[in-house]
Design an enzyme around this catalytic site. Sequence first.
Site, PDB file in Angstrom:
ATOM      1  CG  HIS A  99      -0.179  -0.930   6.076  1.00  0.00           C
ATOM      2  ND1 HIS A  99      -0.653  -1.056   6.862  1.00  0.00           N
ATOM      3  CD2 HIS A  99       0.834  -0.876   6.921  1.00  0.00           C
ATOM      4  CE1 HIS A  99      -0.428  -1.850   8.752  1.00  0.00           C
ATOM      5  NE2 HIS A  99       1.191  -1.685   8.299  1.00  0.00           N
ATOM      6  CG  ASP A 122      -4.496  -3.185   8.948  1.00  0.00           C
ATOM      7  OD1 ASP A 122      -5.855  -3.481   8.745  1.00  0.00           O
ATOM      8  OD2 ASP A 122      -3.583  -3.674   7.945  1.00  0.00           O
ATOM      9  CG  HIS A 124      -8.035  -4.589   5.929  1.00  0.00           C
ATOM     10  ND1 HIS A 124      -7.738  -2.886   6.603  1.00  0.00           N
ATOM     11  CD2 HIS A 124      -9.559  -3.974   5.303  1.00  0.00           C
ATOM     12  CE1 HIS A 124      -9.292  -2.252   6.216  1.00  0.00           C
ATOM     13  NE2 HIS A 124     -10.591  -2.587   6.129  1.00  0.00           N
ATOM     14  CG  ASP A 126      -3.009  -4.597   4.813  1.00  0.00           C
ATOM     15  OD1 ASP A 126      -4.129  -4.360   4.518  1.00  0.00           O
ATOM     16  OD2 ASP A 126      -2.275  -3.988   5.595  1.00  0.00           O
ATOM     17  CG  ASP A 229      -7.811   0.024   8.739  1.00  0.00           C
ATOM     18  OD1 ASP A 229      -7.157  -0.803   9.601  1.00  0.00           O
ATOM     19  OD2 ASP A 229      -7.176  -0.099   7.214  1.00  0.00           O
ATOM     20  CD  GLU A 272      -4.118   2.731   5.048  1.00  0.00           C
ATOM     21  OE1 GLU A 272      -4.524   3.548   3.912  1.00  0.00           O
ATOM     22  OE2 GLU A 272      -3.025   1.884   3.210  1.00  0.00           O
TER      23      GLU A 272
HETATM   24  N1  ARG Z   1      -8.411  -6.591   1.603  1.00  0.00           N
HETATM   25  C1  ARG Z   1      -8.432  -5.309   1.184  1.00  0.00           C
HETATM   26  C2  ARG Z   1      -7.677  -5.338  -0.065  1.00  0.00           C
HETATM   27  O1  ARG Z   1      -6.858  -6.113  -0.820  1.00  0.00           O
HETATM   28  C3  ARG Z   1      -7.860  -4.414   1.570  1.00  0.00           C
HETATM   29  C4  ARG Z   1      -7.187  -3.690   2.338  1.00  0.00           C
HETATM   30  C5  ARG Z   1      -6.931  -2.831   2.417  1.00  0.00           C
HETATM   31  N2  ARG Z   1      -5.674  -2.648   3.638  1.00  0.00           N
HETATM   32  C6  ARG Z   1      -5.377  -1.272   3.932  1.00  0.00           C
HETATM   33  N3  ARG Z   1      -4.145  -0.921   4.249  1.00  0.00           N
HETATM   34  N4  ARG Z   1      -6.221  -0.272   4.538  1.00  0.00           N
HETATM   35  O2  ARG Z   1      -7.630  -4.570  -1.259  1.00  0.00           O
HETATM   36 MN    MN Z   2      -2.911  -1.877   6.798  1.00  0.00          MN
HETATM   37 MN    MN Z   3      -6.621  -2.025   7.230  1.00  0.00          MN
END
Ligand code: ARG
Ligand code: MN
Ligand code: MN
Length: 305
Positions: A99, A122, A124, A126, A229, A272
């Site tokens: 991502h 998502d 998350h 990000d 995800d 992802e």
């Molecule tokens: N918040 C976590 C990080 O900054 C997980 C990020 C997951 N991002 C994703 N695109 N799957 O490492």
């Molecule tokens: Mn993401």
């Molecule tokens: Mn994610």
Amino acid sequence: KTVSILGVAFSGGQAKGGVENGPQTLAEFGLHQQLRDLDWNVTVDARCQDLTHLQPLSDPDIGKLKKPRYVSAVCEYLANVVEEHAKRGELVLTIGGDHSLAMGTLGGTTRAHPDLCVIWVDAHADINTPLTTDSGNLHGCPLAFLLGLEGTDLPEFSWLSPCLTPDRLVYIGLRDVDQGEKRILKQLGIKAFSMTEVDRYGIGQVVEMALDHVNPNRDRPIHLSYDVDGLDPSVAPATGTPVRGGLTFREGHYICERLHETGLLCAMDVMEVNPALAHGDIHQLTQTVAVGCSLVRSALGETLL
Ligand code: ARG
Ligand code: MN
Ligand code: MN
Ligand code: MN
């Protein structure tokens, strides 16, 4: 109507190998023909299929950030390709890859459509900055760079200027947000519909509220950035950072169906999908790849009736 498909074989925004094979796997599953069957004129742009030549010989961490120069170079290249297609009025479909590539896709679409809004699906947020990230993985940071948050003004990313404002971003599906990210969302007043809101209001209302927030007059082009995800791991198991309690198969598809209905979709990212994380289980692999393809079909007009 033309869709340009950009498969971007890239995994440098996080540590797990395999996510670079996402685009190839969706293509082998028949994504391109499926879109032709929906009456789209399909343009395949192969320029991002192998960007390994952009990897610098030396790429030491910058603070906590890992592979910053490689991520930056790939996203800069991707942004130019995306811009070109978007300016021709094509719907730009980017298949990742991790991502962090959203810096490239949104970097490009915002040049063609400066007033666009973003719907980010998502688990998350990000939105970690170089100062708040724990992991140092840039796939956890793209929105901080796109918004130009504190610490993102690095010479290595000088090609990317802030191109998004907090009021034009909305999340759906969040359930694993870091402490620093929660502070940023509050401070900037960024609208987010976590899984709690999906449970409370149902996905139908959530998508309307999301649209009302970022697109009150339904006149802004929409860029949908979809991390698989966001779906529950039982629906999309083959991904690098699965989090339980996610969107169901139908909730995930409804978002795409509704956004197609607006007629405003100008870009979609599917990110992802990591075939290597199906652990040799052909069922988990097929399921994840199939759902990646069907999300795209829904966003491009496939209906149940
Ligand atoms: N918040 C976590 C990080 O900054 C997980 C990020 C997951 N991002 C994703 N695109 N799957 O490492
Ligand atoms: Mn993401
Ligand atoms: Mn994610
Ligand atoms: Mn976490």
